[in-house]
Design a protein around this motif. Sequence first.
Motif, short mmCIF file in Angstrom:
data_model
loop_
_atom_site.label_atom_id
_atom_site.label_comp_id
_atom_site.label_asym_id
_atom_site.label_seq_id
_atom_site.Cartn_x
_atom_site.Cartn_y
_atom_site.Cartn_z
N ASP A 15 0.83 -1.21 0.00
CA ASP A 15 0.00 0.00 0.00
C ASP A 15 0.86 1.25 0.00
OD1 ASP A 15 -2.28 -1.56 0.03
OD2 ASP A 15 -2.65 -1.30 2.19
N GLU A 16 1.93 1.24 0.79
CA GLU A 16 2.82 2.41 0.86
C GLU A 16 3.53 2.64 -0.46
OE1 GLU A 16 5.36 2.15 4.30
OE2 GLU A 16 3.67 1.86 5.63
N LEU A 17 3.96 1.55 -1.12
CA LEU A 17 4.64 1.69 -2.40
C LEU A 17 3.70 2.24 -3.47
CD1 LEU A 17 6.88 -1.49 -2.51
CD2 LEU A 17 7.64 0.88 -2.33
N VAL A 18 2.46 1.77 -3.48
CA VAL A 18 1.48 2.27 -4.44
C VAL A 18 1.25 3.76 -4.19
CG1 VAL A 18 -0.96 2.16 -5.13
CG2 VAL A 18 0.37 0.06 -4.88
N TYR A 19 1.16 4.16 -2.94
CA TYR A 19 0.98 5.57 -2.61
C TYR A 19 2.18 6.39 -3.10
CZ TYR A 19 0.76 9.87 0.05
OH TYR A 19 0.77 11.20 0.39
N GLU A 43 16.94 9.24 -17.07
CA GLU A 43 15.71 8.92 -16.33
C GLU A 43 15.54 7.40 -16.18
OE1 GLU A 43 11.98 10.43 -14.60
OE2 GLU A 43 13.85 11.40 -15.15
N VAL A 44 15.82 6.66 -17.25
CA VAL A 44 15.72 5.21 -17.21
C VAL A 44 16.73 4.64 -16.21
CG1 VAL A 44 16.17 3.10 -18.55
CG2 VAL A 44 14.73 4.91 -19.51
N GLN A 49 17.98 2.05 -11.05
CA GLN A 49 18.72 2.05 -9.78
C GLN A 49 17.76 2.05 -8.59
OE1 GLN A 49 21.19 5.47 -10.48
NE2 GLN A 49 22.87 4.23 -11.25
N LEU A 50 16.68 2.80 -8.71
CA LEU A 50 15.68 2.83 -7.65
C LEU A 50 15.08 1.43 -7.44
CD1 LEU A 50 14.10 4.58 -5.65
CD2 LEU A 50 12.48 5.04 -7.47
N CYS A 51 14.82 0.75 -8.53
CA CYS A 51 14.29 -0.62 -8.42
C CYS A 51 15.31 -1.54 -7.76
CB CYS A 51 13.91 -1.15 -9.79
SG CYS A 51 12.32 -0.52 -10.35
N ALA A 52 16.58 -1.35 -8.05
CA ALA A 52 17.61 -2.18 -7.44
C ALA A 52 17.61 -2.00 -5.92
CB ALA A 52 18.98 -1.84 -8.02
N VAL A 53 17.40 -0.78 -5.46
CA VAL A 53 17.34 -0.52 -4.03
C VAL A 53 16.21 -1.31 -3.38
CG1 VAL A 53 16.84 1.26 -2.30
CG2 VAL A 53 18.41 1.77 -4.18
N LEU A 60 11.43 -3.50 -14.74
CA LEU A 60 10.22 -2.83 -14.29
C LEU A 60 10.49 -1.33 -14.13
CD1 LEU A 60 7.30 -2.86 -13.29
CD2 LEU A 60 8.19 -3.37 -11.01
N GLY A 61 11.65 -0.99 -13.58
CA GLY A 61 12.02 0.42 -13.45
C GLY A 61 12.14 1.11 -14.79
#
Length: 78
Positions: A15-19, A43-44, A49-53, A60-61
């Motif tokens: 829920d927090e990630l969707v928000y 941007e890609v 990198q955000l997805c890797a975190v 998906l990122g």
Amino acid sequence: MSLPTVPELIAKLDDELVYLLYERLKMAAELPSVETPEEVAREVLRMRQLCAVYRVPPDLGEAMALALIQARKQWTGA
């Protein structure tokens, strides 16, 4: 009072990630559209990198970044 179960914790995090994604989309609407190949690549890379975190597949990122770029272009009429 008992501690939440693992499935309950996962649902709360989902829920927090969707928000957070919703908030990111709102902010993206206010940014100028990405124009150059270098801006798109940056941007890609940032989203991968955000997805890797978060241990989410980097593809998906990339898909999210490209969708945000496309949406931003539509919002700004670019």
